[in-house]
Design a protein around this motif. Sequence first.
Motif, PDB file in Angstrom:
ATOM      1  N   GLU A 285       0.842  -1.181   0.000  1.00 17.74           N
ATOM      2  CA  GLU A 285       0.000   0.000   0.000  1.00 17.74           C
ATOM      3  C   GLU A 285       0.879   1.232   0.000  1.00 17.74           C
ATOM      4  O   GLU A 285       2.023   1.185   0.423  1.00 17.74           O
ATOM      5  N   GLY A 286       0.383   2.365  -0.552  1.00 20.40           N
ATOM      6  CA  GLY A 286       1.129   3.597  -0.562  1.00 20.40           C
ATOM      7  C   GLY A 286       1.033   4.308  -1.883  1.00 20.40           C
ATOM      8  O   GLY A 286       0.362   3.838  -2.828  1.00 20.40           O
ATOM      9  N   PRO A 287       1.634   5.525  -2.041  1.00 17.88           N
ATOM     10  CA  PRO A 287       1.575   6.304  -3.296  1.00 17.88           C
ATOM     11  C   PRO A 287       2.315   5.589  -4.415  1.00 17.88           C
ATOM     12  O   PRO A 287       3.222   4.805  -4.179  1.00 17.88           O
ATOM     13  N   GLU A 288       1.995   5.880  -5.692  1.00  9.12           N
ATOM     14  CA  GLU A 288       2.490   5.137  -6.833  1.00  9.12           C
ATOM     15  C   GLU A 288       3.634   5.795  -7.567  1.00  9.12           C
ATOM     16  O   GLU A 288       4.587   5.100  -7.921  1.00  9.12           O
ATOM     17  N   PRO A 289       3.594   7.158  -7.987  1.00 11.66           N
ATOM     18  CA  PRO A 289       4.603   7.651  -8.954  1.00 11.66           C
ATOM     19  C   PRO A 289       6.028   7.465  -8.470  1.00 11.66           C
ATOM     20  O   PRO A 289       6.360   7.786  -7.331  1.00 11.66           O
ATOM     21  N   HIS A 290       6.925   6.959  -9.391  1.00 11.90           N
ATOM     22  CA  HIS A 290       8.361   6.820  -9.123  1.00 11.90           C
ATOM     23  C   HIS A 290       9.106   6.757 -10.445  1.00 11.90           C
ATOM     24  O   HIS A 290       8.508   6.493 -11.491  1.00 11.90           O
ATOM     25  N   VAL A 291      10.385   7.030 -10.387  1.00 11.25           N
ATOM     26  CA  VAL A 291      11.242   7.031 -11.587  1.00 11.25           C
ATOM     27  C   VAL A 291      11.501   5.590 -11.997  1.00 11.25           C
ATOM     28  O   VAL A 291      12.001   4.792 -11.190  1.00 11.25           O
ATOM     29  N   SER A 292      11.180   5.309 -13.223  1.00 10.10           N
ATOM     30  CA  SER A 292      11.433   3.948 -13.725  1.00 10.10           C
ATOM     31  C   SER A 292      12.435   3.926 -14.861  1.00 10.10           C
ATOM     32  O   SER A 292      12.970   2.866 -15.191  1.00 10.10           O
ATOM     33  N   ARG A 293      12.679   5.092 -15.497  1.00  8.93           N
ATOM     34  CA  ARG A 293      13.667   5.127 -16.578  1.00  8.93           C
ATOM     35  C   ARG A 293      14.487   6.408 -16.479  1.00  8.93           C
ATOM     36  O   ARG A 293      14.023   7.405 -15.954  1.00  8.93           O
ATOM     37  N   ILE A 294      15.742   6.352 -17.038  1.00  6.83           N
ATOM     38  CA  ILE A 294      16.634   7.510 -17.084  1.00  6.83           C
ATOM     39  C   ILE A 294      17.257   7.562 -18.466  1.00  6.83           C
ATOM     40  O   ILE A 294      17.556   6.526 -19.080  1.00  6.83           O
ATOM     41  N   ARG A 295      17.424   8.803 -19.020  1.00  7.07           N
ATOM     42  CA  ARG A 295      17.958   8.972 -20.372  1.00  7.07           C
ATOM     43  C   ARG A 295      19.012  10.066 -20.357  1.00  7.07           C
ATOM     44  O   ARG A 295      18.828  11.112 -19.724  1.00  7.07           O
ATOM     45  N   LEU A 296      20.158   9.799 -21.065  1.00  3.92           N
ATOM     46  CA  LEU A 296      21.246  10.757 -21.199  1.00  3.92           C
ATOM     47  C   LEU A 296      21.318  11.227 -22.635  1.00  3.92           C
ATOM     48  O   LEU A 296      21.248  10.411 -23.573  1.00  3.92           O
ATOM     49  N   GLU A 297      21.495  12.567 -22.855  1.00  5.02           N
ATOM     50  CA  GLU A 297      21.555  13.155 -24.190  1.00  5.02           C
ATOM     51  C   GLU A 297      22.772  14.067 -24.278  1.00  5.02           C
ATOM     52  O   GLU A 297      23.075  14.803 -23.331  1.00  5.02           O
ATOM     53  N   PRO A 298      23.524  14.028 -25.431  1.00  3.32           N
ATOM     54  CA  PRO A 298      24.679  14.924 -25.585  1.00  3.32           C
ATOM     55  C   PRO A 298      24.252  16.323 -25.951  1.00  3.32           C
ATOM     56  O   PRO A 298      23.109  16.566 -26.352  1.00  3.32           O
ATOM     57  N   SER A 299      25.240  17.252 -25.854  1.00  3.37           N
ATOM     58  CA  SER A 299      24.978  18.617 -26.304  1.00  3.37           C
ATOM     59  C   SER A 299      25.053  18.662 -27.814  1.00  3.37           C
ATOM     60  O   SER A 299      25.568  17.762 -28.471  1.00  3.37           O
ATOM     61  N   GLU A 300      24.541  19.724 -28.394  1.00  4.71           N
ATOM     62  CA  GLU A 300      24.460  19.841 -29.848  1.00  4.71           C
ATOM     63  C   GLU A 300      25.858  20.012 -30.448  1.00  4.71           C
ATOM     64  O   GLU A 300      26.745  20.613 -29.850  1.00  4.71           O
ATOM     65  N   THR A 301      26.044  19.449 -31.670  1.00  9.58           N
ATOM     66  CA  THR A 301      27.315  19.560 -32.398  1.00  9.58           C
ATOM     67  C   THR A 301      27.230  20.690 -33.394  1.00  9.58           C
ATOM     68  O   THR A 301      26.144  21.047 -33.872  1.00  9.58           O
ATOM     69  N   PRO A 302      28.418  21.293 -33.785  1.00 10.38           N
ATOM     70  CA  PRO A 302      28.401  22.424 -34.720  1.00 10.38           C
ATOM     71  C   PRO A 302      28.109  22.012 -36.148  1.00 10.38           C
ATOM     72  O   PRO A 302      27.772  22.853 -36.971  1.00 10.38           O
ATOM     73  N   GLY A 303      28.245  20.751 -36.505  1.00 12.17           N
ATOM     74  CA  GLY A 303      28.051  20.319 -37.882  1.00 12.17           C
ATOM     75  C   GLY A 303      27.477  18.920 -37.919  1.00 12.17           C
ATOM     76  O   GLY A 303      27.007  18.371 -36.927  1.00 12.17           O
ATOM     77  N   ASN A 304      27.540  18.356 -39.146  1.00 12.15           N
ATOM     78  CA  ASN A 304      27.049  16.998 -39.350  1.00 12.15           C
ATOM     79  C   ASN A 304      28.120  16.016 -38.862  1.00 12.15           C
ATOM     80  O   ASN A 304      28.995  15.618 -39.599  1.00 12.15           O
ATOM     81  N   CYS A 305      27.997  15.644 -37.579  1.00 15.16           N
ATOM     82  CA  CYS A 305      29.028  14.795 -36.988  1.00 15.16           C
ATOM     83  C   CYS A 305      28.897  13.353 -37.455  1.00 15.16           C
ATOM     84  O   CYS A 305      29.887  12.628 -37.548  1.00 15.16           O
ATOM     85  N   SER A 306      27.688  12.906 -37.743  1.00 19.99           N
ATOM     86  CA  SER A 306      27.410  11.547 -38.246  1.00 19.99           C
ATOM     87  C   SER A 306      27.995  10.462 -37.363  1.00 19.99           C
ATOM     88  O   SER A 306      28.418   9.431 -37.846  1.00 19.99           O
ATOM     89  N   GLU A 307      28.020  10.700 -36.063  1.00 17.38           N
ATOM     90  CA  GLU A 307      28.558   9.711 -35.139  1.00 17.38           C
ATOM     91  C   GLU A 307      27.498   9.181 -34.197  1.00 17.38           C
ATOM     92  O   GLU A 307      27.786   8.381 -33.327  1.00 17.38           O
ATOM     93  N   GLY A 308      26.264   9.657 -34.331  1.00 19.23           N
ATOM     94  CA  GLY A 308      25.248   9.253 -33.391  1.00 19.23           C
ATOM     95  C   GLY A 308      25.409   9.993 -32.078  1.00 19.23           C
ATOM     96  O   GLY A 308      26.273  10.848 -31.921  1.00 19.23           O
ATOM     97  N   PRO A 309      24.572   9.648 -31.099  1.00 21.16           N
ATOM     98  CA  PRO A 309      24.680  10.316 -29.791  1.00 21.16           C
ATOM     99  C   PRO A 309      26.020  10.000 -29.130  1.00 21.16           C
ATOM    100  O   PRO A 309      26.315   8.846 -28.838  1.00 21.16           O
ATOM    101  N   LYS A 310      26.794  11.013 -28.935  1.00 18.85           N
ATOM    102  CA  LYS A 310      28.103  10.842 -28.312  1.00 18.85           C
ATOM    103  C   LYS A 310      28.508  12.155 -27.678  1.00 18.85           C
ATOM    104  O   LYS A 310      28.226  13.233 -28.215  1.00 18.85           O
TER     105      LYS A 310
END
Length: 1452
Positions: A432-457
């Motif tokens: 019994e008790g309240p429900e909301p909790h963190v179930s997932r976490i996501r990391l994102e890189p900062s923006e690149t100046p050009g077409n880096c074509s390396e995917g998220p890194k």
Amino acid sequence: MSTTWKLYLEEAPEAFEVVAYDDDGNTFSTLEGVSFIWNIDNLVDGDDPLVTLVRWRDTDYEPPQGVTELEAVGLRSYTVLLYGQGMGECRVTVCLPDSEICTDFSLHVVASVVLTPAMATIAPGDTLRYKIVRARAGRLTIQDISETLYYMRVPETSVAFLEDSVSLVTGTEIGTTNVLLMSGMTEVASATLIVAEPHSIKVKLRPAELLIRGEPFLIHAIVLDKDGHALTAGDKVLIRLTAEGEANVDLLSSTENGTLTDAVARKAGPLTITAKLYSIAGKVLNRKVEGQVSAIAIDPLEVVPPELYIAWTDSIQEITLRHRGGVPVIWTETEPTASYNALTLAPTGVVTVRGTGNIGVRVQLEKYHHVTAFGRVLSAPPELVQVSSTGHARVGRPHQLHIALTATHPVTGELYNFNICNCGTFAVSLLEGPEPHVSRIRLEPSETPGNCSEGPKVWLRPGHEVTVKVALLDAIGRELLDERGPKVTWDVKPHHIGIDYKAIDRLLVESHPDYDPVPVPFKYYQIVMASEQAIGWSGALIASIPDATASIQAKVVAPLRVEPLKVNIAWEAETASNIATVTGGSGRYSVETPAGVSGFVQDGSLGMSVPAPGNYDLIITDLCVSERQLIEVTIEEVLSVEVSTSRAVCVGSCVPIIALVKGVSHRYLTATRSPEWRVSGNVNIKEGTICGLKEGSGRVRASLGGVWSPEVEILVFPPLKIIPEKARLPPGARLQLRHQGGPPSHLASLQYKAVSGVNYVEVSSIGSVHGVSLGKSGIKLVATDVANVEMASALSEVEVVPISGLRVRAATQTLLVGNPSPVWIEAIGLTAASLGSLSPVPRVTFSVRDPASARLYTSHVDDMLERSVAEGLSVRVVPLKAGLITIDVRVRNMGQVAETRSWDSTIEILAISDIRTSIEGLTKELSTSDRIAITPGSVIRLKTLPRSNWKAYTDGVFELTTNGEIKALTPGYGVIVAQHNDERNNVYRESVIHVEVATPHYCTAEPSGEEGETAVRLVMRNNVGRELLAPDANVSVISPIPAHVRRATNSAFGNEILLADLDSTGAFMVFQGVASGVTVGDEVWVTGTDMRSDRVVAIGGWAICLEGVGWRAPPGVTLHQGSGVTLAVLSRDVSAKHVLRMDRSTNIYTVHQIPIQKFEFVPGEWPSAMVPLSIESSGLISGPLLCVEDQKYALEGVQVELPFKCRTKPPHTAQAVLDIASGQLGCSIIPTSPITEASEVELCAEWDVYRTCTRVLVLPPIKVSSNTLSLGEANPIFSITGHPLALKSIRYAVSPGLKIEPNVKENEINVLVKAEVVACGIGWVIVKSKLTAQDVRVEVDRECDMTCGTLLGAVISLMMPYLTTLVSIAAVAAGLLFLQTKMQQKSNITLNKEPPPSVLPPESTPPLNRSRTWARSPYASSGPSVPVYGDASVLPDNSFSPNSTRMHSRFL
């Protein structure tokens, strides 16, 4: 005169020699036999003489010719030895006896001292205190100058001066001066002082490569001048230290001048120590003189956690152990207590769990094994599951539950939590008790100046902070936010110490700008930073919360770099490549160019396409990292091409070669393409270098842009090498490097320099290497031409190692007699040549204990002089006879930083003789080059010592049996090999004998027989005149006098013809012999002899008495002079015939020596002072001393050297002795201390192959209670005490009129003395102890009254007190009467007569021909170059031989 006018206190005597001149100034060639008077007078106060005269015979010096004879009669010769025993000055006066011809000179006696430091450098204003090092009696001591009689003087007072007038020197001006140690007006020693300006400071840390937090270390600051030479910092120098860095270094304590400081690092991290020269003599320096050193302090090594508990779930697990502090590390097991293979540990720290149990683990640094830490790993099945919580939760935030697996500790019995479990996941149910909790976490890189074509890194750069976005989502994908965010654990995989997070356990929260200033959460982020150490790292950034984990790829790149940023290139085509080098960044670049121009980056090289020459600006941008660079490119047309390289190259070496291009602006341009090369001759172009193929020359030219350069000639020389390529030196030693090959001096200059380990050696430009401190240094030799272009180079490695582990070594432990072998001194890692480079050179003395066993050479040249003592770090030993050679080695003055400066040792070399081959019936031994020639049908037998196996190579010429018997069959040739394998000493020997069987062609009659008789032997010879052995040949003679045939002494020669009654005039005779069916003859005139001869048969070791002195003996017989009698000792164990001749007489004495058959101690109980030795042979009944009683009396006191050696076990020693009185020879045990207890020791006698041993009782001496006794006492008794065995062998000798009654007890004998008759005077009782070799005399006073009884007795009683006076008066009266009678007689005139034969003893044949010079030391190498016996390069004749007994006429 002498070349030395200074004597050193308590050192070896010096030889001084008189040189005489005539009236015209001509020098007398010799002064032998002339006596001189030497007087020595002190020139200072004191009664004790400063210098004393030492006799040559009391030293180890080799006396010059004629000196021994003069010293024997108490005279001094033209050369003497002077020994300094006190410091001061004296005057030496030399005069001819009964003449006014004199000369004198002054002599100073000084101590052997040196100043320390011998060479030093100080700063102006600084001070240095000197001390002295004194060498006395072979030991070095350091003293203050104030404690001695010396004083110091500084000649150059403008450079330095004495501050305290004793030993403290202060530098004033830049320069160099000598510091002198004076004794009166005499300079005793000197040192060099350099005053130089300090230029920098060298800071050293000890330990140098590893600092551990919390552990103390030493900081050493060394002041250097501009040439890098170390200055000696005195009391006036002040050095201050500062410490910077994260290590938080504390400076604990330091010396007064700050050169040595103890410090400790409180934290782990980098540190920098800066040393600054603050002041000199209280004056602050205006210029900057400082130095610094950097290091890193690490945490103490520890295992994390110290005890690791692993839950065993019936499945194999691999767990990586973790540690803190220092990398790389090695893991090992300690004290494994688990079952077999239950837990195993790999060196990488991975533990494999296969069951339950525990092991101890140890982690240590890979390069520093002494830095260790310990831990333990335990594997056990879980027993309980426990859940715990704080009990309080917040809405919208996760709440953590702690789930633990526990078990009972096997030792303490307490519950513990497992650290690791592979039990999967735990099911947690929310009741019994309240429900909301963190179930997932996501990391994102900062923006690149050009077409880096390396995917998220995430791209990281050193010195830049990079933002990583973080999103928290619930189960249905909603993003969750609060004021702080959940607790997040950040990690890097693979782990790298150079990557850090700004928030290590949480998220950074960015507030929503629309609600400012109210902090409403907008988004989560993290800031990542990287250091230069992390460049090249690639992995993942990991964020973990209790319910989820997220990661993102990341890479650390170097900053974008373009080199060069401004270039001038040659126009070669429309496309130019290799304009510049592009490095760093992500590796994905774009190039911005002007219109009509395109650019590209390929494999890190910038290229461009241009329509024509001109100036162009290019911008290079990184597509993944926000970074860009501008480069200016200028393109010109080619005007000319030049080849730039060295004018010479060595074979196998390469030197750089480039093509220089000039443009229309007359400046040098860069070529983007490789030039086209054309070569001819002995050179080759390879990867931008020109290499020499073989000696000679070659030509080269280059082309760029269609323009060719002029042809250049290159000379090719042999390869350049440094000799030696590898060397080791002790500290303080010097080494001169040499070079081989390379260009000649007129084309190149050679310069040596240290390229690594520059602190360990000092290298001059000409290749002189001086070892300074311990370490390894690399030295490079560079050959440069006039343009300072390197033409060739070579490397050499010099290692400075400590002098430790001194030992004496020989090339072999077994050595054949007559063959030389080197013996040398070396240390661990240091050869004799390396030790010889020390200054001063170590003084090493090699001495052979038995001079007759070997001789020593100091070089590879046999100088024909025998010596048993030699100096040098290496000598060559040549065995003279078989046996054990013992060489004592004494080392003195072995360097200032040696393990020990004085060292004594001993080395033993087993000398073995080659196979001694002889023919039975011949006394002469065969050598390897000898050939046996025999007649067909003859039979001879070969003998060897030691006994060997025979092997023959023959083609039916002769037969050889196993016992060495040869039977000649037909004419021809063959070879016989004698083989012997000494398994005990691991020595294999072979001796080859050539055999010839030939028919006799003619014969010759030759003398034979013994001395004093006339005998002829008929020698058969082959067609070339070689002597043939024919033992069975029939011989005959046609003679006018009686003759008969007998067997020759050497039976292998066959029969000889003895001629009787043949006078010295002689007769003509015809001889004939028949051998192998061939008859040959000879006709010859034979003369007789008038020489008288005596003969005796003896064996080796026996001694024979000869009447008179002046006898000469062949090798194998040693002579010892007595009073009118000469004792001859046979010193070799071989069969021989010795002929002894007397000087100036026809008398000869022939000794026939036969082999020894028995060599053993005489059985029975003998005293340790004399254990008789029996040396016997069949047929001999007397011996070993062949002398009559008168001759024995004449030899009393003569010291005889016997050929055999006696040995016993320490602490006692033994020596061979000859008891002339009893006629016995044997061994005597010499105790090192008084004998107090009885003991049994083993005594052995050795002589070449003969050896015998026995057990001998060494007993303490007996003692008597009193040495005087009176019969007037009531009970005249004396007692004898001693060992029971000694008391059993006691015998008594009693004077007439006395008798004794001994009463024997257990450890004592009481002797009652009685008088048999009534008599007056003193009697005696002699107690003779056989086992202690004692004769104790007890005086017995008869106690009678001589004045009673008769008138004669009364008269005697009255005259007894005056008896001595009456006898003296009578003697004086008789002497006066005799003189008066002689004076009344007439004097007789006598003519000159021939002087009688010389009674001077001939010089004994020394066991070794010692080559000693007359210098300060008997073994000094700095003496005169002329040997004692003349020029060794010209062999002297017999009249000048040192072994000759012929005396020169000037001695007669």
